[in-house]
Write a protein that holds these residues in place. Structure first.
Motif, PDB file in Angstrom:
ATOM      1  N   GLY A  66       8.057   3.856  12.963  1.00 53.76           N
ATOM      2  CA  GLY A  66       8.556   3.466  11.649  1.00 53.76           C
ATOM      3  C   GLY A  66       7.920   4.216  10.508  1.00 53.76           C
ATOM      4  N   LEU A  67       7.352   5.387  10.788  1.00 60.02           N
ATOM      5  CA  LEU A  67       6.660   6.174   9.766  1.00 60.02           C
ATOM      6  C   LEU A  67       7.312   7.551   9.676  1.00 60.02           C
ATOM      7  N   THR A  68       7.887   7.871   8.532  1.00 62.92           N
ATOM      8  CA  THR A  68       8.537   9.166   8.341  1.00 62.92           C
ATOM      9  C   THR A  68       7.524  10.181   7.839  1.00 62.92           C
ATOM     10  N   PRO A  69       7.335  11.283   8.543  1.00 66.07           N
ATOM     11  CA  PRO A  69       6.377  12.285   8.065  1.00 66.07           C
ATOM     12  C   PRO A  69       6.866  12.949   6.785  1.00 66.07           C
ATOM     13  N   VAL A  70       5.934  13.387   5.956  1.00 62.57           N
ATOM     14  CA  VAL A  70       6.311  14.091   4.727  1.00 62.57           C
ATOM     15  C   VAL A  70       6.544  15.565   4.993  1.00 62.57           C
TER      16      VAL A  70
ATOM     17  N   PRO B  71       0.837  -1.202   0.000  1.00 61.99           N
ATOM     18  CA  PRO B  71       0.000   0.000   0.000  1.00 61.99           C
ATOM     19  C   PRO B  71       0.871   1.251   0.000  1.00 61.99           C
ATOM     20  N   ARG B  72       0.326   2.326  -0.504  1.00 56.45           N
ATOM     21  CA  ARG B  72       1.069   3.591  -0.517  1.00 56.45           C
ATOM     22  C   ARG B  72       1.319   4.031   0.916  1.00 56.45           C
ATOM     23  N   PRO B  73       2.546   4.440   1.242  1.00 53.89           N
ATOM     24  CA  PRO B  73       2.831   4.897   2.605  1.00 53.89           C
ATOM     25  C   PRO B  73       1.934   6.070   2.992  1.00 53.89           C
ATOM     26  N   LEU B  74       1.504   6.064   4.233  1.00 54.69           N
ATOM     27  CA  LEU B  74       0.660   7.133   4.741  1.00 54.69           C
ATOM     28  C   LEU B  74       1.433   8.446   4.734  1.00 54.69           C
ATOM     29  N   ARG B  75       0.819   9.475   4.182  1.00 49.71           N
ATOM     30  CA  ARG B  75       1.451  10.787   4.109  1.00 49.71           C
ATOM     31  C   ARG B  75       0.947  11.629   5.288  1.00 49.71           C
TER      32      ARG B  75
ATOM     33  N   ALA C 227      -0.775  21.993   2.144  1.00 47.48           N
ATOM     34  CA  ALA C 227      -1.651  21.593   1.040  1.00 47.48           C
ATOM     35  C   ALA C 227      -0.858  21.008  -0.116  1.00 47.48           C
ATOM     36  N   ALA C 228       0.327  21.579  -0.387  1.00 41.69           N
ATOM     37  CA  ALA C 228       1.151  21.100  -1.499  1.00 41.69           C
ATOM     38  C   ALA C 228       1.622  19.664  -1.291  1.00 41.69           C
ATOM     39  N   LEU C 229       1.669  19.207  -0.051  1.00 41.02           N
ATOM     40  CA  LEU C 229       2.131  17.842   0.245  1.00 41.02           C
ATOM     41  C   LEU C 229       1.026  16.808   0.099  1.00 41.02           C
ATOM     42  N   ARG C 230      -0.216  17.233  -0.061  1.00 41.18           N
ATOM     43  CA  ARG C 230      -1.367  16.337  -0.194  1.00 41.18           C
ATOM     44  C   ARG C 230      -1.369  15.265   0.908  1.00 41.18           C
ATOM     45  N   PRO C 231      -1.413  15.687   2.168  1.00 39.76           N
ATOM     46  CA  PRO C 231      -1.318  14.706   3.256  1.00 39.76           C
ATOM     47  C   PRO C 231      -2.590  13.888   3.416  1.00 39.76           C
ATOM     48  N   ASP C 232      -2.428  12.695   3.958  1.00 41.18           N
ATOM     49  CA  ASP C 232      -3.564  11.860   4.347  1.00 41.18           C
ATOM     50  C   ASP C 232      -4.011  12.185   5.766  1.00 41.18           C
TER      51      ASP C 232
ATOM     52  N   THR D  58      16.541  10.049   9.232  1.00 44.56           N
ATOM     53  CA  THR D  58      15.470   9.568   8.357  1.00 44.56           C
ATOM     54  C   THR D  58      14.618  10.706   7.808  1.00 44.56           C
ATOM     55  N   LEU D  59      14.883  11.925   8.249  1.00 46.41           N
ATOM     56  CA  LEU D  59      14.081  13.063   7.808  1.00 46.41           C
ATOM     57  C   LEU D  59      14.635  13.731   6.563  1.00 46.41           C
ATOM     58  N   PHE D  60      15.654  13.152   5.964  1.00 43.06           N
ATOM     59  CA  PHE D  60      16.193  13.701   4.725  1.00 43.06           C
ATOM     60  C   PHE D  60      15.095  13.682   3.659  1.00 43.06           C
ATOM     61  N   GLY D  61      14.852  14.811   3.045  1.00 40.77           N
ATOM     62  CA  GLY D  61      13.786  14.912   2.050  1.00 40.77           C
ATOM     63  C   GLY D  61      12.456  15.330   2.635  1.00 40.77           C
ATOM     64  N   CYS D  62      12.359  15.368   3.960  1.00 40.31           N
ATOM     65  CA  CYS D  62      11.142  15.852   4.598  1.00 40.31           C
ATOM     66  C   CYS D  62      11.038  17.371   4.407  1.00 40.31           C
ATOM     67  N   VAL D  63       9.828  17.870   4.237  1.00 41.63           N
ATOM     68  CA  VAL D  63       9.602  19.290   3.943  1.00 41.63           C
ATOM     69  C   VAL D  63       9.243  20.049   5.218  1.00 41.63           C
ATOM     70  N   SER D  64       9.857  21.208   5.418  1.00 40.88           N
ATOM     71  CA  SER D  64       9.488  22.077   6.526  1.00 40.88           C
ATOM     72  C   SER D  64       8.214  22.844   6.158  1.00 40.88           C
ATOM     73  N   VAL D  65       7.255  22.869   7.080  1.00 34.18           N
ATOM     74  CA  VAL D  65       5.963  23.511   6.784  1.00 34.18           C
ATOM     75  C   VAL D  65       5.713  24.681   7.728  1.00 34.18           C
TER      76      VAL D  65
END
Length: 299
Positions: free
Chosen positions: A47-51, A27-31, A88-93, A69-76
């Motif tokens: 075990g879940l990296t936030p977007v 399944p697609r990882p939860l955003r 909104a740009a991250l389209r979170p779940d 593990t936060l490499f590539g994570c976006v600051s909001v």
């Protein structure tokens, strides 16, 4: 001339071959977007990296746990004023926040994605309250089994450290943290994470009240002049709030019953912060307890 029966047969055979692959597709990882440091840490422990993370730089500086593990994570944006556009740009779940910061933003955040806010001002044992929060977050993200495994590791660590401390734990203990540029500092009551860890290690918390606002009592050095408690202070070596002239008259200082922990000892976190705090407290007061916990927590 094409044979319709043959085409139907081939199509059915193809469907049978594809179906098992679809059934086993990951399944697609939860955003998830996390708007407070403790929520970031808890997600990583599951075990879940936030977007997206509010004040990502601050998390790396003050908490640090799991930051690789936060490499590539976006600051909001900041924790107090997160950027709705960035979220909104991250389209979170799912969006996670805390009530004392994000309740006013709940209607707007809920328009972007389902939003859950953890309660921040409660009564009880601070370590037990953290466990409740962690399990609640695990339910929201479908990771309850991972939560129980992580809490079991914490329990094992606390048990080992408590045994190592032995008689040295039979004293009153207070945990303090300075406020930059202020003569005041925070003392952690029984409903704080630090207060809960102190209890779990066998000490008696110097501020046992379990109904302090957000688990904190604000004090000045004058409040400690008649205190018999031993003290552990989270300090910055560049501005150690426990080194003023009046501090030398505090019994714990005069009698060498003060220990200092590094500035990156986060006192408001989840199971990783609790384990790191327990390890550092035990090591400060019983050096033989160093690295007694398996799988030591590290940034």
């Amino acid at each position: 001339m094409p044979n319709p029966d043959r085409r139907r047969l081939l199509a059915a055979a193809g469907a049978l071959l594809i179906a098992p692959l679809a059934a086993h597709a990951a399944p697609r990882p939860l955003r998830v977007v996390a708007l407070e440091y403790n929520l970031v840490e808890m997600l990583l422990a599951l075990g879940l990296t936030p977007v997206g993370v509010a004040d990502l730089k601050g998390y790396r500086r003050w908490v640090g746990l799991g930051q690789q593990t936060l490499f590539g994570c976006v600051s909001v944006g900041t924790r107090q004023q997160p950027s709705l556009e960035a979220i909104a740009a991250l389209r979170p779940d799912l969006i996670l926040g805390v009530d004392f910061r994000h309740q006013p933003l709940l209607p707007l955040l809920s328009r972007l994605a389902p939003t859950r806010l953890q309660a921040s001002d409660r009564t009880g044992n601070g370590l037990a309250l953290m466990r409740q929060d962690f399990r609640q977050l695990a339910v929201w993200t479908g990771r309850s089994q991972a939560a129980e495994s992580e809490l079991a590791r914490l329990d094992d660590c606390l048990s080992r450290l408590r045994g190592q401390l032995g008689p040295s734990a039979k004293q009153r203990m207070g945990v303090l943290q300075g406020l930059g540029g202020s003569p005041q500092f925070w003392a952690f009551a029984g409903n704080s994470l630090a207060g809960g860890v102190v209890d779990a290690l066998g000490w008696q918390n110097a501020w046992p009240a379990r109904d302090a606002r957000q688990g904190i009592v604000t004090l000045t050095v004058e409040d400690l002049l008649d205190s018999t408690a031993s003290l552990t202070a989270v300090t910055d070596p560049r501005a150690d709030f426990t080194r003023g002239a009046l501090w030398q008259r505090v019994p714990a200082v005069a009698e060498a019953r003060l220990r200092r922990l590094p500035a990156d000892t986060w006192l408001f976190g989840g199971p990783w912060s609790a384990r790191r705090l327990a390890e550092r407290l035990a090591t400060a007061w019983a050096p033989a307890a160093h690295a007694i916990c398996s799988g030591a927590v590290s940034p």
